[in-house]
Each structure stands twice: as C-alpha cells, then as structure tokens.
Design a protein around this motif. Structure first.
Motif, short mmCIF file in Angstrom:
data_model
loop_
_atom_site.label_atom_id
_atom_site.label_comp_id
_atom_site.label_asym_id
_atom_site.label_seq_id
_atom_site.Cartn_x
_atom_site.Cartn_y
_atom_site.Cartn_z
N SER A 18 102.63 -10.52 -14.82
CA SER A 18 102.75 -9.20 -14.21
C SER A 18 103.92 -8.41 -14.80
O SER A 18 103.81 -7.20 -15.02
CB SER A 18 102.92 -9.34 -12.70
OG SER A 18 101.82 -10.00 -12.13
N ASP A 52 90.99 -8.63 -4.72
CA ASP A 52 91.21 -7.19 -4.90
C ASP A 52 92.49 -6.91 -5.69
O ASP A 52 92.45 -6.23 -6.72
CB ASP A 52 91.23 -6.48 -3.55
CG ASP A 52 89.84 -6.32 -2.95
OD1 ASP A 52 88.85 -6.48 -3.69
OD2 ASP A 52 89.74 -6.03 -1.74
N PRO A 53 93.66 -7.43 -5.27
CA PRO A 53 94.87 -7.16 -6.06
C PRO A 53 94.87 -7.85 -7.43
O PRO A 53 95.46 -7.33 -8.38
CB PRO A 53 96.01 -7.67 -5.18
CG PRO A 53 95.38 -8.55 -4.17
CD PRO A 53 94.00 -8.05 -3.97
N TYR A 55 92.29 -8.21 -9.48
CA TYR A 55 91.54 -7.34 -10.40
C TYR A 55 92.30 -6.06 -10.71
O TYR A 55 92.27 -5.56 -11.83
CB TYR A 55 90.16 -7.02 -9.83
CG TYR A 55 89.11 -8.03 -10.22
CD1 TYR A 55 88.31 -7.84 -11.35
CD2 TYR A 55 88.92 -9.19 -9.48
CE1 TYR A 55 87.36 -8.78 -11.73
CE2 TYR A 55 87.98 -10.13 -9.83
CZ TYR A 55 87.19 -9.92 -10.96
OH TYR A 55 86.26 -10.85 -11.33
N ALA A 56 93.00 -5.51 -9.70
CA ALA A 56 93.76 -4.29 -9.92
C ALA A 56 94.96 -4.53 -10.83
O ALA A 56 95.33 -3.66 -11.63
CB ALA A 56 94.24 -3.72 -8.58
N ASN A 57 95.54 -5.72 -10.75
CA ASN A 57 96.75 -6.02 -11.53
C ASN A 57 96.43 -6.48 -12.95
O ASN A 57 97.07 -6.06 -13.90
CB ASN A 57 97.55 -7.10 -10.81
CG ASN A 57 98.91 -7.35 -11.44
OD1 ASN A 57 99.76 -6.46 -11.44
ND2 ASN A 57 99.12 -8.54 -11.96
N ASP A 58 95.45 -7.36 -13.10
CA ASP A 58 95.09 -7.90 -14.42
C ASP A 58 93.65 -8.39 -14.39
O ASP A 58 93.39 -9.55 -14.05
CB ASP A 58 96.04 -9.04 -14.82
CG ASP A 58 95.71 -9.62 -16.19
OD1 ASP A 58 95.24 -8.85 -17.06
OD2 ASP A 58 95.89 -10.83 -16.38
N ALA A 59 92.75 -7.51 -14.73
CA ALA A 59 91.32 -7.84 -14.63
C ALA A 59 90.93 -9.02 -15.52
O ALA A 59 90.02 -9.78 -15.18
CB ALA A 59 90.48 -6.62 -14.99
N GLN A 295 106.50 -5.40 -9.80
CA GLN A 295 106.41 -3.95 -9.57
C GLN A 295 107.76 -3.37 -9.15
O GLN A 295 108.13 -2.27 -9.57
CB GLN A 295 105.36 -3.66 -8.50
CG GLN A 295 105.05 -2.19 -8.32
CD GLN A 295 104.48 -1.55 -9.58
OE1 GLN A 295 103.61 -2.14 -10.23
NE2 GLN A 295 104.96 -0.37 -9.93
N ARG A 391 82.95 -2.94 -6.24
CA ARG A 391 84.03 -1.97 -6.15
C ARG A 391 85.22 -2.34 -7.02
O ARG A 391 85.87 -1.47 -7.61
CB ARG A 391 84.48 -1.85 -4.68
CG ARG A 391 85.47 -0.73 -4.42
CD ARG A 391 85.89 -0.69 -2.97
NE ARG A 391 86.67 -1.87 -2.60
CZ ARG A 391 87.19 -2.05 -1.39
NH1 ARG A 391 86.95 -1.17 -0.42
NH2 ARG A 391 87.89 -3.14 -1.12
N ARG A 392 85.52 -3.64 -7.12
CA ARG A 392 86.67 -4.03 -7.93
C ARG A 392 86.31 -4.29 -9.39
O ARG A 392 87.19 -4.63 -10.20
CB ARG A 392 87.38 -5.23 -7.31
CG ARG A 392 86.58 -6.49 -7.20
CD ARG A 392 87.39 -7.61 -6.55
NE ARG A 392 86.52 -8.69 -6.12
CZ ARG A 392 86.29 -9.00 -4.84
NH1 ARG A 392 86.85 -8.31 -3.87
NH2 ARG A 392 85.49 -10.00 -4.54
N GLU A 394 83.92 -6.62 -10.70
CA GLU A 394 83.53 -7.96 -11.14
C GLU A 394 82.29 -7.89 -12.02
O GLU A 394 81.43 -7.04 -11.84
CB GLU A 394 83.21 -8.85 -9.92
CG GLU A 394 84.39 -9.48 -9.28
CD GLU A 394 83.97 -10.49 -8.21
OE1 GLU A 394 82.99 -11.22 -8.45
OE2 GLU A 394 84.62 -10.53 -7.16
#
Length: 406
Positions: A18, A52-53, A55-59, A295, A391-392, A394
């Motif tokens: 991250s 969810d987080p 995928y948002a952080n590092d797919a 972050q 939505r994320r 996948e």
C-alpha cells in the motif's frame, strides 16, 4: 522515506504494498524471521467488507486473493452428529500460505525488498530507518522491546484449542459439538482450499485435562479427536502437520496496548491488537491497519502527525471489535451451559452471544430452519454477492455462483 517492516504476515506485506502504491519512492524492506512459506494455521476467513477495500486499494492482488478463495454458505451447528441448526450468511476463506505468497510476490514486484530468516534482536539494528513497523504477530519481538512505552497488556483465554486441517470438505462454516465422558468438545470448520478444510478444535480446560490431552503425544491426540468427531467428519482424517510443523495446543492471547506508537515505531495487526478467532476478523483488521497507515503517511506531510493520527483513530475504531471478541470468547468458555438444548436453540444462542435479541428475532430464526426458506436466502445471497462483485470489478462469469449447500 526509509521504512523497515518487521514481520512478513498480512499486516507487514500489505502495508509495504500500500505504501509503495502511494509513493514508489519509499525505500521499504520487510524482514521475516522464518523461511519463505513457513506459516501457522490453515485457512483464514473474510467477508465482502474486506474484498471491497482490497479491490479499491490494489485490484491486482485482490483478484489473485479472490481467485484463490473458497466460498462457503450458511453456518451449521451440529450436536452429537445428528441434530442440526442453521444460521444464514456467507463468507470466503483462503489458505494462509497462499495469501502470504500472493502478497510477498506483489510486494516484490513493486520494488519492496523481502528478506527471510533474519531475526531482529534490537531496534538499534534498524537505526537508519525513518519508520519501523512492528508487524510480527501477537508475540511481537518489536513490541516486547518497549512494552512499558506501548503500555502492553496481555490476557490469556482459558480454553485450549488446536488448529488442524481435514480432508473432509465443508461447504458451510460448521460448528460440531460432541459430548464425551469428560464433557463437551467442539470444532469450528470451514473450507481452506481444494480438498482441504480448516478444523479448529476447542474445549474447556477441565475437559481437555480429563481427556488426557495435556499428556498425549501429537499423533495420539489427533487419532483420539478423529474418533470423537467421527460422525461430523464422516470418517475423514484430521491433519496436524502444516508446512512441516505439527499443530500444538494453545490458548488465545488477547493483546491490548495503551498506544500503538513509540517514537518512530508503529505496531500493526496482531502486534498491536488481537480479536478472538471465533469472530474471524484478525486478517481483515491487519490488512485494514496496513492500508489506513499507508494512506495517513500519504495524506500528512509530517511523519509525526501521520503516526499520531493513525494511532488515535485506529485504537478508537478497534475498541468495539475487541469487546465483541472478548464476548464471543467468553461464550465459548461457558458453552457447556447452552449445549443441553436442541441444535436450533444452540444456534440462536450462538447468534445472540453479542447482545440481547427481540422475541421476533427468535421466531425469524425458527423460520430460517425450514429448507425452502433457507434455499431462498441462499439465492438472495447469491444475487447480492454477484452485485457486489460486479460493482467492485471482479472478473466474473455471466451469472451468480451456485451454492452446493442443501
């Protein structure tokens, strides 16, 4: 910034990932005392609130973790191998070794130096680091070097437990309770990877001693457990050895710290806090710690401000989760008093262990024991899970996954 992470578990590796994603200029090293691939336990569980987080952080790493994971649907409570109760919901599980392999490879690809079989005896060895991350687990060496400054308090649960595997493949998260001449003993089981499930056996101290587990050798103990759990395991074997190490009986260690930060040292994951395994939050919390600290470092110009902000916000957010973990642990330490009921009522008592429930909730629970109602709930969960996955972002087929649960 020069950063050294002590510990190549989920917290240390995911922090390195991250932080590198937010600033490739960071010079990050991860130090691990064990060899590559050496890890305890079998599988770890998580829910959509981690995907969810991720995928948002590092797919990229998120997709690898999800692809290696197994879906389980419903929770099943079994008494004596024949009496069944059910709770709804679904979750995912992934082999812990596979998870660490994915994270270590991703960190290396991003330019993180990962070193194995290197033990840190003193933080003086890391004096050239701007930031030191203690991510070396519940028995953290980094934390032990400054316990007074962190305000560390360690409490130990009373129930012995042992983390095993089995070649019985569970498609539900299963709690199986068996009465022996010495008292009740039970397991928490869920799928880990293809053809293997995790099976955590737990009992009270009194029953454990009465069954002779304090004196039995590893092989003898596993054979007795196979005999006790013959019905719920359907004759399948238990597996003690994981990556060459035999499982050992242990007791849950609750780690609390007045502060997670001392000077330029920050604790993450189990080094900073633990939550009882019965609520399945340890891996998620370690990864969320890692993501949030990265972050904070990105958002704040000054290191001191970032560390202070993370420490205050993190401890405040964790307080209710640790309370929930203590409550859950206490329920299992007193489980004997609930197990003279039918499995449906034991399931409800387990679901309500976190607090009082309204009378209508018990009626709803009874309704969910009907096969047709449970089937409808699984179809709803399938659709909801498919929606969240889309939505994320996948990588999915054209329709929701089907459940194999009956």
């Amino acid at each position: 910034m020069k950063i050294t992470c002590v510990g190549a578990g989920p917290a240390g590796l995911y922090f390195a990932i991250s932080a590198k994603l937010r600033d490739a200029g960071h010079d990050i090293t991860v130090i691990e005392r064990d060899p590559p691939g050496a890890t305890y336990g079998w599988g770890v569980v998580y829910w959509d609130n981690l995907l969810d987080p991720l995928y948002a952080n590092d797919a990229e790493s998120a997709q690898q973790i999800r692809s290696a994971s197994t879906l389980w649907q419903e929770q099943q409570i079994v008494l004596g191998g024949t009496d069944y109760g059910f709770l709804g919901g679904y979750g995912f599980s992934v082999n812990r070794a596979t998870l660490l392999d994915v994270l270590a490879e991703r960190a290396t690809d991003l330019g993180v130096d990962v070193h194995y079989e290197q033990d840190v005896q003193s933080l003086d060895e890391l004096a050239d680091s701007d930031l030191i991350i203690g991510a070396d687990g519940a028995g953290s060496k980094v934390r032990s070097l400054h316990e007074d400054e962190f305000g560390t308090r360690v409490e130990t649960g009373s129930n012995p437990y042992i983390w095993l595997g089995t070649d019985k493949v569970f498609d539900r998260f299963t709690f199986a309770f068996e009465r022996t001449s010495a008292g009740w003993i039970w397991f928490h089981a869920y799928p880990s990877s293809a053809g293997v499930s995790t099976c955590i056996v737990e009992t009270t101290e009194q029953t454990w001693k009465a069954l002779g587990f304090d004196e039995r050798g590893d092989e003898d103990a596993v054979r007795l457990l196979e005999k006790i759990f013959e019905k719920p395991l359907e004759g399948h074997s238990l597996i003690s050895s994981s990556r060459g190490e035999a499982a050992r009986w242990q007791r849950f260690t609750q780690v609390l710290n007045r502060s997670w930060r001392y000077e330029n040292v920050m604790l993450l994951g189990d080094a900073a806090h633990t939550t009882h395994f019965s609520i399945g939050s340890g891996t998620r919390l370690a990864i969320m710690d890692a993501m949030i600290l990265a972050q904070k470092l990105h958002d704040h110009e000054h290191l001191d401000t970032a560390l202070r902000d993370f420490d205050q916000q993190g401890r405040s957010a964790l307080r209710p989760l640790q309370a929930a973990g203590r409550t859950s642990m206490a329920w299992f330490e007193r489980a004997d008093r609930y197990l003279d009921r039918e499995a449906v009522d034991v399931a409800y008592a387990m679901a309500a262990r976190g607090g009082a429930q309204s009378p209508w909730q018990y009626r709803m629970h009874q309704a969910t024991q009907v096969p047709a109602v449970r089937k409808g709930m699984r179809w709803y969960d399938n659709g909801h899970r498919w929606y969240l996955a889309c939505r994320r972002g996948e990588a999915l087929g054209s329709r929701p996954e089907k459940s194999t649960s009956r």
